[in-house]
Design an enzyme around this catalytic site. Structure first.
Site, PDB file in Angstrom:
ATOM      1  N   HIS A   1      -2.619   4.323  11.071  1.00  0.00           N
ATOM      2  CA  HIS A   1      -3.353   4.609   9.837  1.00  0.00           C
ATOM      3  C   HIS A   1      -3.406   3.297   9.066  1.00  0.00           C
ATOM      4  O   HIS A   1      -2.392   2.612   8.930  1.00  0.00           O
ATOM      5  CB  HIS A   1      -2.604   5.679   9.038  1.00  0.00           C
ATOM      6  CG  HIS A   1      -3.413   6.267   7.930  1.00  0.00           C
ATOM      7  ND1 HIS A   1      -3.831   5.534   6.853  1.00  0.00           N
ATOM      8  CD2 HIS A   1      -3.893   7.519   7.746  1.00  0.00           C
ATOM      9  CE1 HIS A   1      -4.536   6.315   6.051  1.00  0.00           C
ATOM     10  NE2 HIS A   1      -4.589   7.526   6.566  1.00  0.00           N
TER      11      HIS A   1
ATOM     12  N   ARG B   1     -10.149   5.849   0.610  1.00  0.00           N
ATOM     13  CA  ARG B   1     -11.260   4.999   1.062  1.00  0.00           C
ATOM     14  C   ARG B   1     -12.548   5.800   1.113  1.00  0.00           C
ATOM     15  O   ARG B   1     -13.618   5.299   0.793  1.00  0.00           O
ATOM     16  CB  ARG B   1     -10.943   4.380   2.422  1.00  0.00           C
ATOM     17  CG  ARG B   1      -9.949   3.241   2.328  1.00  0.00           C
ATOM     18  CD  ARG B   1      -9.580   2.685   3.696  1.00  0.00           C
ATOM     19  NE  ARG B   1      -8.841   3.652   4.484  1.00  0.00           N
ATOM     20  CZ  ARG B   1      -9.241   4.179   5.635  1.00  0.00           C
ATOM     21  NH1 ARG B   1     -10.375   3.803   6.173  1.00  0.00           N
ATOM     22  NH2 ARG B   1      -8.505   5.063   6.261  1.00  0.00           N
TER      23      ARG B   1
END
Ligand SMILES: Cc1cc2nc3c(=O)[nH]c(=O)nc-3n(C[C@H](O)[C@H](O)[C@H](O)COP(=O)(O)OP(=O)(O)OC[C@H]3O[C@@H](n4cnc5c(N)ncnc54)[C@H](O)[C@@H]3O)c2cc1C
Length: 576
Positions: free
Chosen positions: A237, A259
């Site tokens: 990640h 994001r």
């Protein structure tokens, strides 16, 4: 040796989304079955399903479709997923989310018109990630736990599975456990067993999964001789929290929705760098963003703790607090202001796409053994889309719970365990008590660094070979390192030792699979073979324990729904 014998019809190893769903479905399918759940931790408090932040992928809303979800999964997985498993995942996710709300009692966030809200997650062409704020897993696991408590399902909490024990004909007879509280061994005979211990790549310097996960399930499956698929595919990640070496919070994940909502990344020179790597910028898939961050780190453009920054303040601090309260609180606890300032992040090992090969109904090659959740493989190929993890564990956990009672009805009866093997496995688990105690933490640190440096975000032949040599050394040292032979009750040093052994065994398989794949797909990037290779002749790796060691082979991917270059979407929709 003091060995207690128990018996149950259906034994479930693991109490995450997969294990709990399996128990509920099995109990509904046949209420007369005696069902037992084993969990290394406490029910509802262990495993990664509880830690799910972002949410659950499901194609529910107008404009989306299962075909679109499927294509995102296949393309995200770089054409390596097992297409029948991926298709089952995306189609059954709809039923499962409705079940979670209408039968299990979860509440997910809604749009003003009452439909389920889907948030944006990287690598997807539709905002389909259903969630409860940014702490979705707590909602799912708490409600599942309440449902399990309300039913006559036996629980063996704080019990560690150490070996899958076959009968002399190779069919599964049951499972050897250690009762962590008493330190005693228990053998549970079962007509059918579900392996759902949740993978968990915790052998990397930075990692996100819960501390109880140490690849025990895959290590047990490997020793049983089962084939493991896609073992090179460790998902990093991109945004693990980087709060310095002195806190366990370092490595924990800051969710993808940050994001997705418009958060962006800056290197130590305060430059927004994702444009140099991918046109989708911060919404590129996890592998791409992780590699971009890693490249910035290698180039020395780092933050004080050696990572990069994530910035959210431009979206309005009040809005960030509202949308991402859990993340804001977590960062504040570590001295960072996520809403208005900068937070240091680093790629962190998050999910394991590799695992036991299984059928769509979760059956494995071993008669009587089923597998679901992160221990199973094939659904995600080279990349798991954010939001497809908890969908995977709940979808296939439920399928296992439907299939196993049917299987028991067709194949009734208990099988006698291979007594020689049972003894050998007890001896194996007691191995450290016969050796002088040593510094296990130092060994663990060596493993974390070796895997991060040599078999991590970017690999090549030389680094992988160094990694394998390091794993061999660490394992040899581990086998010569003991644990003080005092009380076995809650002897966490003993369990650390056992964790480390599983991690060494699976680290070696990861490295060997990484060596075998001489191309770069998704989470697996070889700097000496940076190209993806021919998609039409895609192969997946298979690792299997043989008497001479680990045998690595490759098999062709079957494109049963769609071939590379094709799409299931109608042209007008695909272009949207
Ligand atoms: C921080 C974090 C955030 C995440 N966010 C998302 C997200 O937003 N969306 C998404 O789709 N996915 C997310 N994931 C991934 C998701 O959590 C997993 O894909 C999924 O929950 C795995 O479910 P599982 O049932 O296979 O395993 P788990 O939920 O991990 O459960 C494993 C169980 O096995 C038990 N166990 C382990 N070893 C043994 C043993 N030897 N003996 C007995 N029991 C054992 C454990 O105690 C636990 O009960 C996230 C993961 C993490 C770590």
């Amino acid at each position: 040796m003091d060995l207690e014998h128990l018996k149950t019809d259906l034994l479930i190893l693991g109490a995450g989304g997969a294990g709990l769903f399996a128990a509920l479905h099995a109990q509904k399918a046949d209420p007369d079955l005696d069902i037992t759940i084993v969990s290394k931790g406490l029910l509802g408090k262990c495993g990664c399903t509880r830690m799910v932040q972002g949410g659950y992928n499901v194609a529910l809303n107008p404009g989306d479709s299962v075909e679109r979800h499927f294509m995102d999964t296949i393309e995200g997985g770089k054409w390596l997923p097992h297409q029948e498993l991926a298709w089952t995942l995306v189609t059954k996710a709809i039923e499962r989310v409705q079940e979670l709300e209408n039968e299990i009692g979860c509440f997910f966030d809604r749009n003003p018109d009452g439909t389920l809200h889907g948030k944006a997650f990287a690598g997807q062409t539709f905002d389909r990630t259903v969630h409860k704020g940014d702490l979705t897993g707590i909602e799912i696991i708490n409600r599942l736990m309440e449902q399990v408590w309300a039913r006559p399902i036996r629980r063996l909490e704080e019990h560690r599975a150490v070996a899958l024990i076959p009968s002399s004909d190779g069919a599964l007879a049951g499972v050897l456990l250690i009762d962590v509280r008493s330190g005693k061994f228990r053998f549970v005979a079962a007509q059918a067993v579900l392996l759902a211990t949740g993978g968990g790549p915790t052998m990397y310097r930075y990692h996100t999964p819960s501390g109880d996960k140490s690849m025990d399930g895959l290590a047990m499956a490997l020793r049983l001789g089962l084939p493991l698929r896609d073992m090179e595919m460790v998902q990093f990640h991109p945004t693990g929290l980087l709060a310095g070496p002195d806190t366990r919070m370092t490595g924990t994940v800051l969710e993808e929705g940050l994001r997705g909502a418009g958060g962006y990344l800056l290197n130590g020179a305060m430059q927004r760098f994702m444009g140099d790597y991918d046109e989708k910028l911060e919404r590129a898939t996890r592998d791409v963003v992780s590699r971009a961050i890693y490249a910035e780190m290698r180039a020395g453009r780092t933050t004080p703790n050696g990572g990069v920054f994530i910035k959210m303040g431009h979206l309005g601090p009040a809005n960030v607090v509202k949308q991402f309260k859990g993340m804001v609180d977590r960062c504040r606890d570590c001295g960072f202001d996520l809403a208005g300032g900068l937070v240091e992040v680093v790629p962190t090992a998050h999910y394991f796409m590799g695992g036991v090969i299984c059928e769509v109904d979760t059956a494995t090659e071993c008669f009587g053994l089923f597998v679901a959740g992160e221990d199973a493989s094939g659904m995600h190929g080279a990349n798991r889309l954010g939001g497809n993890g908890v969908a995977n564990s709940t979808v296939f956990g439920g399928i296992a719970g439907d299939a196993m009672p049917r299987w028991i009805a067709a194949n009734p009866g208990f099988r006698a365990p291979d007594a020689r093997l049972l003894d050998a496995e007890i001896g194996r688990a007691l191995h450290p008590f016969a050796h002088q105690p040593g510094d296990l933490n130092a060994l663990r640190e060596k493993l974390l660094d070796s895997m991060w440096d040599e078999v991590g975000v970017v690999r090549d032949r030389a680094s992988i070979e160094r990694g394998i040599a390091a794993i061999d050394r660490i394992e040899a040292e581990l086998l010569a390192t003991g644990v003080a032979d005092g009380s076995r009750q809650f002897n966490l040093t003993w369990h650390d030792w056992l964790n480390l052994r599983s991690l060494c065994e699976i680290s070696r398989v990861i490295a060997l699979a990484a060596l075998k794949r001489e191309n770069s797909r998704g989470a697996h990037f070889r700097s000496d073979f940076p190209e993806p290779g021919d998609l039409a002749t895609s192969k997946f790796t298979v690792a299997r324990h043989r008497s001479g060691g680990i045998e690595m082979t490759e098999l062709p991917v079957a494109f049963t729904h769609v071939k590379p270059g094709e799409t299931l979407l109608r042209a007008s929709l695909a272009a949207e």
